[in-house]
Design a protein around this motif. Structure first.
Motif, short mmCIF file in Angstrom:
data_model
loop_
_atom_site.label_atom_id
_atom_site.label_comp_id
_atom_site.label_asym_id
_atom_site.label_seq_id
_atom_site.Cartn_x
_atom_site.Cartn_y
_atom_site.Cartn_z
N GLU A 1 -6.25 -5.49 2.04
CA GLU A 1 -5.63 -4.71 3.12
C GLU A 1 -4.20 -4.40 2.72
OE1 GLU A 1 -5.47 -6.17 7.05
OE2 GLU A 1 -7.64 -6.08 7.33
N PHE A 2 -3.68 -3.28 3.20
CA PHE A 2 -2.35 -2.86 2.76
C PHE A 2 -1.29 -3.08 3.83
CE2 PHE A 2 -5.37 -0.30 0.29
CZ PHE A 2 -5.05 -0.80 -0.96
N GLU B 1 3.16 -2.18 4.42
CA GLU B 1 4.14 -1.21 3.93
C GLU B 1 5.41 -1.83 3.37
OE1 GLU B 1 4.90 2.29 5.92
OE2 GLU B 1 2.79 2.86 5.75
N GLU C 1 1.44 10.14 -2.88
CA GLU C 1 0.82 10.74 -1.68
C GLU C 1 1.64 11.95 -1.20
OE1 GLU C 1 -1.36 7.60 1.15
OE2 GLU C 1 0.58 8.23 1.92
N GLY D 1 0.82 -1.20 0.00
CA GLY D 1 0.00 0.00 0.00
C GLY D 1 0.85 1.25 0.00
N PRO D 2 0.21 2.42 0.06
CA PRO D 2 -1.24 2.60 0.19
C PRO D 2 -1.98 2.31 -1.13
CG PRO D 2 -0.15 4.73 -0.06
CD PRO D 2 0.94 3.70 0.02
N SER D 3 -3.28 2.58 -1.11
CA SER D 3 -4.12 2.35 -2.27
C SER D 3 -3.51 2.99 -3.52
CB SER D 3 -5.49 2.98 -1.97
OG SER D 3 -6.30 2.88 -3.10
N ARG E 1 2.90 5.76 -2.33
CA ARG E 1 3.41 6.60 -1.22
C ARG E 1 4.09 7.84 -1.79
NH1 ARG E 1 2.79 9.35 2.62
NH2 ARG E 1 4.52 9.79 4.00
N HIS F 1 -1.51 -3.25 -5.87
CA HIS F 1 -2.95 -3.14 -5.61
C HIS F 1 -3.74 -3.45 -6.88
CE1 HIS F 1 -6.44 -0.25 -4.26
NE2 HIS F 1 -6.81 -1.50 -4.31
N THR G 1 -1.13 1.39 -5.64
CA THR G 1 0.12 0.80 -6.12
C THR G 1 -0.17 -0.15 -7.28
OG1 THR G 1 -0.05 -1.11 -4.65
CG2 THR G 1 1.14 0.81 -3.78
#
Ligand code: PPY
Length: 269
Positions: free
Chosen positions: A27-28, A30, A129, A7-9, A126, A14, A11
């Motif tokens: 679920e993520f 790191e 983000e 994650g996060p959402s 990330r 994902h 990637t």
């Protein structure tokens, strides 16, 4: 139980996980190691991890975790990777992304942003983000992540037009299967003599089982001591694959052989 991935959402992992789970089941974590641990410890039903990229090669963190923890590989997912440069404006001085993504865009960054600082972060999402929070940062990631103040400053910035990543779908050992057209093994021969690697590969060649990947990794014991990751175009349900593996197990009698499992391949966009 849920599916864990990097994650996060947003990637690439994902996106690949979308082939085996719906968004509310995902679920993520790191790090790749955390994903493999979650599956091995029975905290997650499935894990999705990158294994190999067509430009940058193996994801060594994944290979090493697969050699250490007992998990099954139950599917392979291949996705095309098209990186975008995402930022609030062109006025950034730092580019943040996953080390694989930074490496896949090295020539582009050298040519267009030679003065930018490069910052390796845990995932592409990330980095994006961070770009959303700070106008001095640009992220490299999938263009779908350009939400809010973020713009796609440049698209398709990877150094080769064709860029694809293989992901493994992991499951607890009980889900290991002999069905599926490909198989993966990790071999620690526990020996070192001329022709050892040749001997390990010959059982497959003798039976016409095509090898699709051979990778050596340091065993961590001492310098020059290796284990080998083998992928073959053959399922463990096939007599020829079983027979080849039995020979490999004999050669590695002072070490060990981990059968990751047999699986089928799926392409997702
Ligand atoms: O950081 C991500 O998005 C990942 O899933 C790892 C990764 C990074 C670059 C290409 C493929 C996978």
């Amino acid at each position: 139980m849920h599916t864990v991935t990097l994650g996060p959402s947003g990637t690439y992992s994902h996106r690949a996980a979308g082939a085996v789970a719906t968004d509310d089941e995902i679920e993520f974590r790191e790090s790749i190691r955390d994903i493999v641990d979650a599956v091995a410890d029975g905290d997650a039903a499935r894990g999705v991890v990158p294994i190999e990229n067509s430009i940058e090669g193996s994801v060594t963190e994944t290979l090493d975790a697969l050699a250490e923890r007992d998990v099954a590989v139950v599917r392979e997912v291949i996705t095309p990777i098209k990186h975008g440069l995402l930022a609030q404006s062109e006025e950034f001085d730092t580019v943040a992304s996953h080390p694989q993504a930074l490496a896949q865009c090295r020539e582009y960054l050298d040519e267009h942003y030679p003065d930018a600082s490069i910052e390796a972060v845990a995932s592409t999402a990330r980095g994006v983000e961070l770009a959303g929070e700070d106008p001095s940062v640009a992220g490299i990631g999938h263009p779908d992540n350009a939400t809010g103040d973020l713009k796609v400053i440049a698209a398709d910035i990877q150094d080769r037009r064709s860029n694809a990543t293989r992901f493994f779908v992991l499951a607890p050992p009980a889900a290991r299967s002999d069905a599926g057209g490909k198989s993966s093994f990790v071999v620690y021969p526990g020996a070192n003599y001329p022709g050892l690697l040749l001997e390990l590969l010959e059982p497959f060649a003798d039976r016409g089982v095509n090898l699709t990947r051979v990778e050596s990794r340091p065993s961590g014991e001492h310098l020059g001591d290796y284990l080998f990751h083998l992928d073959v175009d053959g399922g463990l349900f096939e007599e020829r694959t079983q027979a080849a593996l039995a020979e490999v197990e004999e050669i590695a009698e002072n070490g060990w052989v981990r059968k990751l499992g047999s699986y089928d391949v799926e392409h997702v966009v």
